[in-house]
Scaffold this motif. Structure first.
Motif, PDB file in Angstrom:
ATOM      1  N   PRO A 105      57.696  37.533  40.381  1.00 17.53           N
ATOM      2  CA  PRO A 105      57.142  37.703  41.741  1.00 17.53           C
ATOM      3  C   PRO A 105      55.722  38.267  41.707  1.00 17.53           C
ATOM      4  CG  PRO A 105      59.378  38.579  41.604  1.00 17.53           C
ATOM      5  CD  PRO A 105      58.964  38.259  40.204  1.00 17.53           C
ATOM      6  N   PHE A 106      55.443  39.157  40.783  1.00 19.34           N
ATOM      7  CA  PHE A 106      54.107  39.739  40.616  1.00 19.34           C
ATOM      8  C   PHE A 106      53.116  38.658  40.158  1.00 19.34           C
ATOM      9  CE2 PHE A 106      51.131  41.622  37.515  1.00 19.34           C
ATOM     10  CZ  PHE A 106      50.487  42.559  38.304  1.00 19.34           C
ATOM     11  N   MET A 107      53.518  37.852  39.172  1.00 16.82           N
ATOM     12  CA  MET A 107      52.619  36.821  38.647  1.00 16.82           C
ATOM     13  C   MET A 107      52.378  35.707  39.671  1.00 16.82           C
ATOM     14  SD  MET A 107      51.863  38.198  35.848  1.00 16.82           S
ATOM     15  CE  MET A 107      50.821  37.009  35.051  1.00 16.82           C
ATOM     16  N   LYS A 143      38.315  45.195  34.489  1.00 24.13           N
ATOM     17  CA  LYS A 143      39.070  46.007  33.519  1.00 24.13           C
ATOM     18  C   LYS A 143      40.580  45.851  33.649  1.00 24.13           C
ATOM     19  CE  LYS A 143      37.041  49.830  34.782  1.00 24.13           C
ATOM     20  NZ  LYS A 143      36.588  51.184  34.983  1.00 24.13           N
ATOM     21  N   CYS A 144      41.026  45.113  34.667  1.00 29.44           N
ATOM     22  CA  CYS A 144      42.469  45.009  34.935  1.00 29.44           C
ATOM     23  C   CYS A 144      43.202  44.347  33.773  1.00 29.44           C
ATOM     24  CB  CYS A 144      42.690  44.208  36.220  1.00 29.44           C
ATOM     25  SG  CYS A 144      44.437  43.946  36.586  1.00 29.44           S
ATOM     26  N   ILE A 145      44.348  44.932  33.392  1.00 25.66           N
ATOM     27  CA  ILE A 145      45.178  44.367  32.311  1.00 25.66           C
ATOM     28  C   ILE A 145      46.496  43.824  32.849  1.00 25.66           C
ATOM     29  CG2 ILE A 145      44.132  45.705  30.444  1.00 25.66           C
ATOM     30  CD1 ILE A 145      46.480  47.709  30.721  1.00 25.66           C
ATOM     31  N   LEU A 146      46.609  43.678  34.167  1.00 30.40           N
ATOM     32  CA  LEU A 146      47.800  43.097  34.803  1.00 30.40           C
ATOM     33  C   LEU A 146      49.086  43.815  34.394  1.00 30.40           C
ATOM     34  CD1 LEU A 146      46.989  39.288  34.671  1.00 30.40           C
ATOM     35  CD2 LEU A 146      47.177  40.726  36.709  1.00 30.40           C
TER      36      LEU A 146
HETATM   37 FE1  SF4 Z   1      45.133  48.753  37.244  1.00 27.45          FE
HETATM   38 FE2  SF4 Z   1      47.331  47.620  36.134  1.00 27.45          FE
HETATM   39 FE3  SF4 Z   1      46.834  47.313  38.760  1.00 27.45          FE
HETATM   40 FE4  SF4 Z   1      45.296  46.070  36.988  1.00 27.45          FE
HETATM   41  S1  SF4 Z   1      47.511  45.701  37.347  1.00 27.45           S
HETATM   42  S2  SF4 Z   1      44.572  47.219  38.798  1.00 27.45           S
HETATM   43  S3  SF4 Z   1      45.251  47.589  35.328  1.00 27.45           S
HETATM   44  S4  SF4 Z   1      47.304  49.230  37.706  1.00 27.45           S
END
Ligand code: SF4
Ligand code: FES
Length: 232
Positions: A105-107, A143-146
């Motif tokens: 669901p997140f993806m 910078k997001c690493i999902l």
């Molecule tokens: Fe930060 Fe993780 Fe949300 Fe990306 S998915 S914004 S790295 S908490």
């Protein structure tokens, strides 16, 4: 130091309901929670399930709820938590087993914002150049690493899982404000829908949860403002 890990366990093939497992582990204060989980799995109970890969805060695999807060197990030191540590799966997503949640669901929300460069212009002979200022405009959200720590700490997402959630908005921000990208209008249309950015109520849980220290709530506010600016 002796540490008691209290871990939320659930095996859908065997358990009718989740239960708490208690494990005593000998740790150094500078060990990470991931080290303690590995100790349990390798030497006490091999059936314990959790995700991890890089062990260095890069892959985003081991986000979980530790002492009531979403964190990466590989970036959280035992000395920050004391000798009783409660570990649960992320909230708001179905549990597959123990600390492993179903991220689909997140993806799905992530895929919905077209997380790739949209630009049909003929490719230039060299790079698509940007000024330093243009690159800085979206630097934070690159910078997001999902890891999903933000979206699964958000009460708006817990209440309505169709809410696209902070992570997808952060990823959209990364392209909307990229001077090389031409897909902003379509992304902003998606984010202006009832399940989009307006579900955010500025609770700031996402910003507190982000292990990359991305200013998540600020990024969401910038996207909201961009929608309003283009409405005129
Ligand atoms: Fe930060 Fe993780 Fe949300 Fe990306 S998915 S914004 S790295 S908490
Ligand atoms: Fe990769 Fe923790 S295992 S971020």
């Amino acid at each position: 130091m002796k540490v008691i890990l209290k871990i939320r366990r659930f095996n859908p093939e065997r358990d009718r309901a989740p239960w708490w497992g208690y494990y005593q582990v000998e740790c150094e204060p500078t060990d990470r929670v991931l080290d303690a989980l590995n100790w349990v799995k390798w030497y006490q109970d091999g059936s314990l399930a959790y995700r991890r890969s890089c062990a260095h805060g890069i892959c985003g695999s081991d986000a979980m709820r530790i002492n009531g807060r979403n964190r990466l197990a590989c970036k959280t030191l035992i000395k920050e938590l004391g000798n009783r540590i409660t570990i649960e799966p992320l909230l708001g997503l179905p549990v597959i087993k123990d600390l492993v949640v179903d991220l689909e669901p997140f993806m799905k929300h992530y895929r919905s914002i077209m997380p790739y460069l949209v630009n049909d212009d003929p490719p230039p002979a060299t790079e698509r150049l940007q000024s330093i200022a243009q690159r800085e405009r979206f630097d934070d959200t690159t910078k997001c690493i999902l890891c999903a720590a933000c979206t699964t700490s958000c009460p708006a997402f817990w209440a309505r899982p169709d809410y696209i959630g902070p992570a997808a908005i952060v990823q959209a921000h990364r392209f909307i404000f990229d001077s090389r990208d031409h897909g902003a209008e379509e992304r902003l249309r998606i984010l202006d829908a009832p399940s989009g950015v307006w579900r955010c109520r500025d609770i700031y849980n996402c910003t507190e949860a982000c292990p990359r220290e991305i200013q998540v709530t600020q990024a969401i506010a910038e996207v909201k403002r961009e929608i309003l600016r283009r409405r005129g």
